[in-house]
Design a protein around this motif. Structure first.
Motif, PDB file in Angstrom:
ATOM      1  N   THR A 145       3.847  -5.386 -10.993  1.00 30.95           N
ATOM      2  CA  THR A 145       4.535  -4.183 -10.907  1.00 30.95           C
ATOM      3  C   THR A 145       3.367  -2.932 -10.733  1.00 30.95           C
ATOM      4  N   GLY A 146       3.924  -2.090  -9.956  1.00 28.34           N
ATOM      5  CA  GLY A 146       3.394  -0.452  -9.604  1.00 28.34           C
ATOM      6  C   GLY A 146       1.775  -0.419  -9.246  1.00 28.34           C
ATOM      7  N   LEU A 147       1.707  -1.300  -8.354  1.00 27.34           N
ATOM      8  CA  LEU A 147       0.383  -1.317  -7.829  1.00 27.34           C
ATOM      9  C   LEU A 147       0.277  -0.688  -6.180  1.00 27.34           C
ATOM     10  N   ASP A 148      -0.659  -0.012  -5.974  1.00 27.35           N
ATOM     11  CA  ASP A 148      -0.782   0.799  -4.419  1.00 27.35           C
ATOM     12  C   ASP A 148      -1.840   0.168  -3.816  1.00 27.35           C
ATOM     13  N   GLY A 149      -2.686  -0.759  -4.431  1.00 28.87           N
ATOM     14  CA  GLY A 149      -3.637  -1.139  -3.265  1.00 28.87           C
ATOM     15  C   GLY A 149      -3.414  -2.591  -2.594  1.00 28.87           C
ATOM     16  N   THR A 150      -4.172  -2.955  -1.991  1.00 33.67           N
ATOM     17  CA  THR A 150      -4.128  -4.403  -1.344  1.00 33.67           C
ATOM     18  C   THR A 150      -3.633  -5.503  -2.298  1.00 33.67           C
ATOM     19  N   VAL A 151      -2.455  -6.062  -1.919  1.00 31.43           N
ATOM     20  CA  VAL A 151      -2.065  -7.108  -3.068  1.00 31.43           C
ATOM     21  C   VAL A 151      -1.776  -8.468  -2.304  1.00 31.43           C
TER      22      VAL A 151
END
Length: 263
Positions: A145-151
């Motif tokens: 949930t709620g991550l903005d980087g590379t996943v």
């Protein structure tokens, strides 16, 4: 499809390799322990977590802190068997400048017997929202949930659920579905793959994307999206643009449907 066949073979092998960890009605005794670690992660750092039996839940932290909480559980036919099973589990850390990797290890026992017990490890992780991360497990789901980087999220037997994702995303599962909610279509694009299970993607109606979707057994549905189909599209193949085109949204599945929904 060669990649998917390879993944299916890996899934079967993985299931066999942990066959001694199947819980039976005779495993009434339970033992558990908690494990916690905190780390500092550089702005451009990388965090990676690999699990074996158990889910991984991820949410953003504050600042540059990574917090990892693990619950190790074991069942057995007796307290002694459960304790012995728990002792088979280890969590291995590899920490270097700008990089953190955690691996779950479960030692095998001689003579695969249900008496040796079953083990699981469940992780709850908090990472900086913009971190570069990878999460993988074999038997269990991944929830982010709620991550903005590379996943990067991978699981063999289990689904991947991602909510409010704003960075480049790559998610794959062999047996399980993908439930993906995008805050935006990131400049780095999105790549999704699933062998057995449906793929559901929600994204803003005004997002711009270039879409490539394929499914072997199932259909493709685009609900409430301003898409412009190009080429010779079919029920199982879609190539086109959303709101004039933009970063690539690549989706590929084998058994299950693909649904794209605007919100």
């Amino acid at each position: 499809m060669t990649r998917w066949i390879a993944l299916s073979v890996f899934a079967t092998a993985a299931a066999l390799s942990v066959g001694c960890d199947i819980v039976t009605a005779d495993m009434r005794a339970e033992q558990s322990t908690q494990w916690h670690k905190s780390y500092s992660l550089d702005r451009n750092g990388h965090f990676e977590l690999h699990n074996v039996n158990g889910k991984i839940v991820v949410e953003p932290s504050t600042g540059n802190t990574v917090d990892v909480d693990a619950t190790r559980k074991a069942r057995g036919a007796s307290d002694e068997a459960a304790k012995a099973a728990l002792d088979r589990v280890s969590i291995v850390e590899d920490v270097a400048d700008g990089r953190i990797r955690i691996d779950t290890k479960i030692a095998k026992t001689e003579g695969l017997s249900f008496l040796s017990g079953s083990v699981t490890v469940e992780y709850h992780v908090k990472v900086p929202a913009g971190a570069d991360v990878k999460f993988a497990t074999v038997n269990g789901g991944v929830e982010i949930t709620g991550l903005d980087g590379t996943v990067v999220a991978e699981t063999t037997n289990g689904g991947v659920t991602a909510h409010g994702i704003g960075g480049r995303l790559e998610a794959n599962t062999t047996n399980g579905g993908l439930d993906i909610d995008l805050a935006r279509v990131p400049a780095g694009g999105v790549k999704l793959g699933c062998v057995n299970g449906g793929i559901d993607v929600r994204l803003p109606r005004d997002a711009k994307a270039t879409i490539s979707a394929r499914i072997t057994n199932g259909g493709i549905n685009t609900e409430g999206l301003n898409v412009d189909a190009g080429g010779e599209n079919t029920r199982r193949r879609f190539e086109g643009t959303l709101n004039g085109g933009g970063p690539r949204l690549e989706i590929e599945g084998v058994n299950g449907g693909i649904t794209l929904v605007g919100r």
